[in-house]
Design a protein around this motif. Sequence first.
Motif, mmCIF file in Angstrom:
data_model
loop_
_atom_site.group_PDB
_atom_site.id
_atom_site.type_symbol
_atom_site.label_atom_id
_atom_site.label_comp_id
_atom_site.label_asym_id
_atom_site.label_seq_id
_atom_site.Cartn_x
_atom_site.Cartn_y
_atom_site.Cartn_z
ATOM 1 N N LEU A 228 3.063 2.202 -6.150
ATOM 2 C CA LEU A 228 3.259 0.801 -6.758
ATOM 3 C C LEU A 228 2.242 -0.162 -6.142
ATOM 4 N N TYR A 229 1.923 0.049 -4.877
ATOM 5 C CA TYR A 229 0.818 -0.685 -4.306
ATOM 6 C C TYR A 229 -0.364 -0.626 -5.015
ATOM 7 N N LEU A 230 -0.806 0.463 -5.634
ATOM 8 C CA LEU A 230 -2.067 0.757 -6.224
ATOM 9 C C LEU A 230 -1.756 0.158 -7.429
ATOM 10 N N ALA A 231 -0.694 0.323 -8.085
ATOM 11 C CA ALA A 231 -0.543 -0.128 -9.654
ATOM 12 C C ALA A 231 -0.447 -1.560 -9.775
ATOM 13 N N ILE A 232 0.037 -2.157 -8.843
ATOM 14 C CA ILE A 232 0.201 -3.681 -8.805
ATOM 15 C C ILE A 232 -1.090 -4.376 -8.957
ATOM 16 N N ASN A 233 -2.089 -3.604 -7.769
ATOM 17 C CA ASN A 233 -3.448 -4.150 -7.839
ATOM 18 C C ASN A 233 -4.336 -3.836 -9.089
ATOM 19 N N LEU A 234 -3.975 -2.722 -9.508
ATOM 20 C CA LEU A 234 -4.824 -2.313 -10.642
ATOM 21 C C LEU A 234 -4.467 -3.210 -12.011
ATOM 22 N N PHE A 235 -3.187 -3.460 -11.869
ATOM 23 C CA PHE A 235 -2.826 -4.715 -12.914
ATOM 24 C C PHE A 235 -3.357 -5.803 -12.771
ATOM 25 N N TRP A 236 -3.401 -6.486 -11.748
ATOM 26 C CA TRP A 236 -4.030 -7.693 -11.585
ATOM 27 C C TRP A 236 -5.686 -7.547 -11.935
ATOM 28 N N LEU A 237 -6.184 -6.552 -11.452
ATOM 29 C CA LEU A 237 -7.705 -6.421 -11.780
ATOM 30 C C LEU A 237 -7.824 -6.356 -13.272
ATOM 31 N N LEU A 238 -6.923 -5.547 -14.043
ATOM 32 C CA LEU A 238 -7.151 -5.534 -15.598
ATOM 33 C C LEU A 238 -6.801 -6.644 -16.344
ATOM 34 N N SER B 156 4.760 -13.729 7.709
ATOM 35 C CA SER B 156 5.384 -13.838 8.743
ATOM 36 C C SER B 156 6.739 -13.453 8.973
ATOM 37 N N GLY B 157 7.055 -12.631 7.878
ATOM 38 C CA GLY B 157 8.513 -12.016 7.845
ATOM 39 C C GLY B 157 8.583 -10.971 6.876
ATOM 40 N N PRO B 158 9.805 -10.328 6.830
ATOM 41 C CA PRO B 158 9.744 -9.282 5.633
ATOM 42 C C PRO B 158 10.242 -9.829 4.245
ATOM 43 N N ILE B 159 10.012 -9.042 3.405
ATOM 44 C CA ILE B 159 10.327 -9.367 1.979
ATOM 45 C C ILE B 159 11.824 -9.746 1.770
ATOM 46 N N GLU B 160 12.088 -10.947 0.985
ATOM 47 C CA GLU B 160 13.534 -11.429 0.644
ATOM 48 C C GLU B 160 13.883 -11.024 -0.724
ATOM 49 N N HIS B 161 12.731 -11.141 -1.379
ATOM 50 C CA HIS B 161 13.289 -11.066 -2.999
ATOM 51 C C HIS B 161 12.223 -9.881 -3.542
ATOM 52 N N SER B 162 12.771 -8.995 -4.298
ATOM 53 C CA SER B 162 11.886 -7.965 -4.896
ATOM 54 C C SER B 162 10.721 -8.495 -5.703
ATOM 55 N N ALA B 163 10.829 -9.990 -6.276
ATOM 56 C CA ALA B 163 9.834 -10.472 -6.998
ATOM 57 C C ALA B 163 8.608 -10.749 -6.134
ATOM 58 N N GLN B 164 8.693 -10.690 -4.813
ATOM 59 C CA GLN B 164 7.623 -11.028 -3.968
ATOM 60 C C GLN B 164 6.476 -9.884 -4.048
ATOM 61 N N ILE C 66 5.123 -8.639 -6.529
ATOM 62 C CA ILE C 66 4.150 -8.929 -7.503
ATOM 63 C C ILE C 66 2.611 -9.408 -6.862
ATOM 64 N N ILE C 67 2.937 -9.927 -5.468
ATOM 65 C CA ILE C 67 1.674 -10.554 -4.732
ATOM 66 C C ILE C 67 0.891 -9.101 -4.588
ATOM 67 N N PRO C 68 -0.347 -9.202 -4.707
ATOM 68 C CA PRO C 68 -1.051 -7.933 -4.492
ATOM 69 C C PRO C 68 -1.078 -7.278 -3.099
ATOM 70 N N TYR C 69 -0.926 -7.993 -2.104
ATOM 71 C CA TYR C 69 -0.848 -7.452 -0.722
ATOM 72 C C TYR C 69 0.378 -7.301 -0.066
ATOM 73 N N ALA C 70 1.635 -7.502 -0.654
ATOM 74 C CA ALA C 70 2.987 -7.246 -0.410
ATOM 75 C C ALA C 70 3.361 -5.856 0.241
ATOM 76 N N PHE C 71 3.223 -5.028 -0.611
ATOM 77 C CA PHE C 71 3.496 -3.564 -0.350
ATOM 78 C C PHE C 71 2.508 -3.158 0.532
ATOM 79 N N GLY C 72 1.270 -3.746 0.608
ATOM 80 C CA GLY C 72 0.184 -3.142 1.789
ATOM 81 C C GLY C 72 0.762 -3.616 3.013
ATOM 82 N N VAL C 73 1.318 -4.842 3.323
ATOM 83 C CA VAL C 73 1.707 -5.190 4.495
ATOM 84 C C VAL C 73 3.173 -4.375 4.908
ATOM 85 N N ASP C 74 4.015 -4.118 4.141
ATOM 86 C CA ASP C 74 4.887 -3.297 4.472
ATOM 87 C C ASP C 74 4.822 -1.809 4.682
ATOM 88 N N ILE C 75 3.588 -1.338 3.982
ATOM 89 C CA ILE C 75 2.948 0.194 4.531
ATOM 90 C C ILE C 75 2.397 -0.050 5.777
#
Length: 262
Positions: free
Chosen positions: A230-240, A194-202, A204-213
Amino acid sequence: MHGLLEIIKTSVLIEYKRRVNYKISFFSELAIFLFAYLSIFIFTNSSDLQEMYQVNASEASILVMIGFIFWNFGVLALGKSSSSIQDDARIGILENKIQSNYSITLLTFIETLVVVALNFVFILLLIIGTFLFVDLPLSKLLVTFIESCLIVLPAVIGMFGIGLIFSGLSLVEKSIGQFIMIFQALLLFVANVSGPIEHSAQYIIPYAFGVDIMRSLFSGQGFSVITFLLYLAINLFWLLIGVGVFNFFLKKEKLLGSFDTF
């Protein structure tokens, strides 16, 4: 290839029968997602999004809708991948699936994609309903829908990976359904739905970069290749991580021979 097509066909048929035969469960899930969307759409203060993306109030509402679409597809992938193994074990077909020519993770992934694909219709109806409340052409909303469905795919894979982590835990703990629901609800508030990213740690959530894009695309702003990588890398990380954790617990349960204790 023929075997995979048969699996997809069977998965579609099973999911269709589930929704037809268990109407109360299906409409309950639909009502929950609709209530969540209306709550976000009506009560969210979009001023931060308007300022960040330089858009008007109607366009900011669509930015909120984009966040909800990514969350919706994400929690569907998470919920299906985490509950499928648990349900299969409970009704006694998990061991049969494990003996398949295809890995249990691949079978679960196909089932997850089927559920996500069937949800496209619901999201499309949501888009059309939103059109009645915003001063934007329907064609632009439909383009946004198509672009969102494409860009969300890496996040679906990442959320599937997190679901596999819960699936692995369910092999040990047997029932973690309530915890999954709490986790899904938590993601609605800690991510950039419902809003923009406030902390860079967010991120790590798989879809956060996707929403921004997707929001950048909608508002006519560009995004860097680094952001997409980075979006692809985060999601590959969670998959592995998900596949690794699930296989670890599955191997452990095979050694203990405790599938029949569900």
